[in-house]
Design an enzyme around this catalytic site. Sequence first.
Site, short mmCIF file in Angstrom:
data_model
loop_
_atom_site.label_atom_id
_atom_site.label_comp_id
_atom_site.label_asym_id
_atom_site.label_seq_id
_atom_site.Cartn_x
_atom_site.Cartn_y
_atom_site.Cartn_z
N THR A 18 42.82 43.89 53.50
CA THR A 18 43.56 45.15 53.58
C THR A 18 44.29 45.42 52.26
O THR A 18 45.07 46.35 52.17
CB THR A 18 44.59 45.10 54.74
OG1 THR A 18 45.37 43.92 54.58
CG2 THR A 18 43.92 45.09 56.09
N GLY A 19 44.01 44.62 51.26
CA GLY A 19 44.70 44.78 49.97
C GLY A 19 44.02 45.80 49.07
O GLY A 19 42.92 46.30 49.35
N VAL A 90 46.74 32.62 57.34
CA VAL A 90 46.03 31.62 56.53
C VAL A 90 46.60 30.21 56.69
O VAL A 90 45.95 29.23 56.34
CB VAL A 90 45.99 32.00 55.03
CG1 VAL A 90 45.14 33.23 54.79
CG2 VAL A 90 47.37 32.16 54.45
N ASP A 181 36.00 36.89 36.16
CA ASP A 181 36.62 37.52 35.00
C ASP A 181 35.89 38.85 34.93
O ASP A 181 34.73 38.91 34.51
CB ASP A 181 36.38 36.70 33.73
CG ASP A 181 37.06 37.34 32.53
OD1 ASP A 181 37.02 38.58 32.42
OD2 ASP A 181 37.63 36.62 31.71
N HIS A 182 36.54 39.92 35.36
CA HIS A 182 35.76 41.15 35.57
C HIS A 182 35.22 41.72 34.26
O HIS A 182 34.29 42.51 34.28
CB HIS A 182 36.56 42.19 36.37
CG HIS A 182 37.59 42.93 35.58
ND1 HIS A 182 38.81 42.38 35.26
CD2 HIS A 182 37.60 44.16 35.03
CE1 HIS A 182 39.50 43.26 34.56
NE2 HIS A 182 38.80 44.35 34.41
N LYS A 186 31.17 43.72 32.86
CA LYS A 186 31.02 45.02 32.18
C LYS A 186 29.68 45.06 31.43
O LYS A 186 29.32 44.08 30.77
CB LYS A 186 32.18 45.25 31.21
CG LYS A 186 33.53 45.48 31.92
CD LYS A 186 34.63 45.80 30.93
CE LYS A 186 36.01 45.74 31.56
NZ LYS A 186 36.38 46.89 32.35
N ASP A 239 47.65 37.26 30.88
CA ASP A 239 46.98 38.28 31.69
C ASP A 239 45.67 38.73 31.04
O ASP A 239 44.70 39.02 31.75
CB ASP A 239 47.93 39.48 31.84
CG ASP A 239 47.40 40.53 32.80
OD1 ASP A 239 46.97 40.14 33.90
OD2 ASP A 239 47.42 41.73 32.45
N HIS A 244 40.04 37.40 29.42
CA HIS A 244 39.10 38.42 28.95
C HIS A 244 38.80 38.31 27.44
O HIS A 244 37.64 38.32 27.03
CB HIS A 244 39.64 39.82 29.23
CG HIS A 244 40.07 40.03 30.65
ND1 HIS A 244 39.38 39.52 31.71
CD2 HIS A 244 41.13 40.71 31.19
CE1 HIS A 244 39.98 39.87 32.84
NE2 HIS A 244 41.05 40.59 32.55
N LYS A 344 49.80 47.11 26.82
CA LYS A 344 50.00 48.17 27.81
C LYS A 344 50.79 49.29 27.16
O LYS A 344 51.49 49.08 26.17
CB LYS A 344 50.75 47.62 29.01
CG LYS A 344 49.93 46.56 29.74
CD LYS A 344 50.27 46.50 31.21
CE LYS A 344 49.42 45.49 31.94
NZ LYS A 344 48.12 45.99 32.38
C1 BG6 Z 1 43.29 42.79 34.49
C2 BG6 Z 1 44.76 42.67 34.15
O1 BG6 Z 1 42.67 41.55 34.45
O2 BG6 Z 1 42.67 43.67 33.56
C3 BG6 Z 1 45.42 44.03 34.14
O3 BG6 Z 1 45.39 41.85 35.12
C4 BG6 Z 1 44.67 44.97 33.24
O4 BG6 Z 1 46.77 43.90 33.73
C5 BG6 Z 1 43.20 44.99 33.56
O5 BG6 Z 1 45.23 46.26 33.45
C6 BG6 Z 1 42.42 45.78 32.53
O6 BG6 Z 1 41.10 45.92 32.97
P1 BG6 Z 1 40.17 47.05 32.41
O7 BG6 Z 1 38.83 46.79 33.02
O8 BG6 Z 1 40.77 48.36 32.84
O9 BG6 Z 1 40.20 46.92 30.91
#
Ligand code: BG6
Length: 490
Positions: A18-19, A90, A181-182, A186, A239, A244, A344
């Site tokens: 639900t997050g 949990v 690690d999103h 990409k 972060d 990343h 940021k």
């Molecule tokens: C996340 C961070 O891993 O990546 C966020 O925790 C950041 O603070 C975000 O805003 C940035 O991701 P992207 O894909 O928008 O560059």
Amino acid sequence: MLILGKNISALITIFGATGDLSYRKLFPSIYNLFQKGYFAESFALIGTGLNELTTEEFRKQVRVSIQNHIDNPKKIESFLNHLFYKQQDVNSKESYTSLLQLSQELDEQFSLEGNRLFYLAISPNFFGIITNHLKKSGLTQTKGFKRIIIEKPFGDDFKSAEKLNQQIRNAFEEDEIFRIDHYLGKEMIQNIERLRFGNTIFEPLWNNKYISNIQITSSEILGVEERGTYYESSGALKDMVQNHLLQIVSLLAMERPTSRRADDIVREKVQVLKALKNVEPIEINQNFVRGQYDKGIINNETVPAYRSETNVNKNSTTETFVAGKIEINNARWSGVPFYIRTGKRMSKKTIQIVIEFKKNPRNIYYENNKANLLVINVQPNEGFSLYVNSKKSNQNNEMQIVDLSYIMPINDKMNTVDAYENLMFDTLLGDQTNFTHWTELVHSWLFIDEIEKVWSYKQPNFPNYKAGENGPKESDELLEKDGLSWWNEL
Ligand code: BG6
């Protein structure tokens, strides 16, 4: 990596269903995979959370999430029929017994072959508790595969990451753990390997003989928003840089892997992380710049200082900006600085990599020869540009720099999957290429811990840049000291 024509069967159990992450990323991504036909009918999803919801209510919420993110979701009705909700505490043993029962029923009903994927979209404080219960309850004893996806942050420093890893490893093997690690999902980050190793024109030049420096920028317009509590304990270094940006550095700098297999690629990335120059405290102060935003103006609107954000300490010393000069101690890269910066509340949202080549040392033609650049645009536009010197038409002696650009065409763009869809699919196939291996974490944390340690000795003079600016002036000076400047204009 998407491979067409696969039929996947799996039960996906999401903790934290639900997050925000589930609503923004996970449901639309899983739906997309379903719509593309990867699951056929052999798929079910259990959403778990603390909230008391019926499955009907849960399906309604997921419907909204999908409709908000995907135009014309044609298969939404049949997708929702595969979704179930279970209220889950949990910490409670009994909760897992009933989860096991539901999993077994769904396994039977949807012919899932015992394949179980657990997604922890929940605070890392619960990772150890959940994995322990998954094991004890028998949920991880299954005839199919068992895999787990873990969101960041993976630890707060090397020690805590190690502890967390041990807890998870009690229930899952390393090749069953998928640490997200999103950035690795990409498209253009995945393209780094293809550009380097798929073109004969780049790889021979990809070293300190021909490259002068590499610059990596990930800037954001957004502030910390509602994530003040998390961000206070993290800051931009942990972060963004620990994960990343160091991942991008390792992909840019690694040697050619023996094959495209995940273990071969990880081995080469780890070599890079191990070779990050162990900087002395004095060098850390010279090579790393931290910043925090003050109030300022972005897109004609006044935005508050970091210290005035919700859940942020009024005297916070947390950094919202980092710039750094990273050096790699090996034969290929010795002498080539990798400059990184992230922050940021900067002027623009961009993720960009600039590879600056050395100027032709014996240019017999013209003085104004410029350095060749390869610019990889990760966001917001996806593509890359190669800048080359060329004769200016109709001007006898003049040279000009020409931009050979590839911008992902609209058609491709429509097909550009979200990073999460890519990563979810890879996990279902058991492909760990685009995830962070434990050994990579070890070396990236050891590197970051040193910087944190040195920073902890001295109170920073914050705030030191205004929202809407591109970090403190020391960030520009970092390159000026080396006779360079940031290429990418923000
Ligand atoms: C996340 C961070 O891993 O990546 C966020 O925790 C950041 O603070 C975000 O805003 C940035 O991701 P992207 O894909 O928008 O560059």
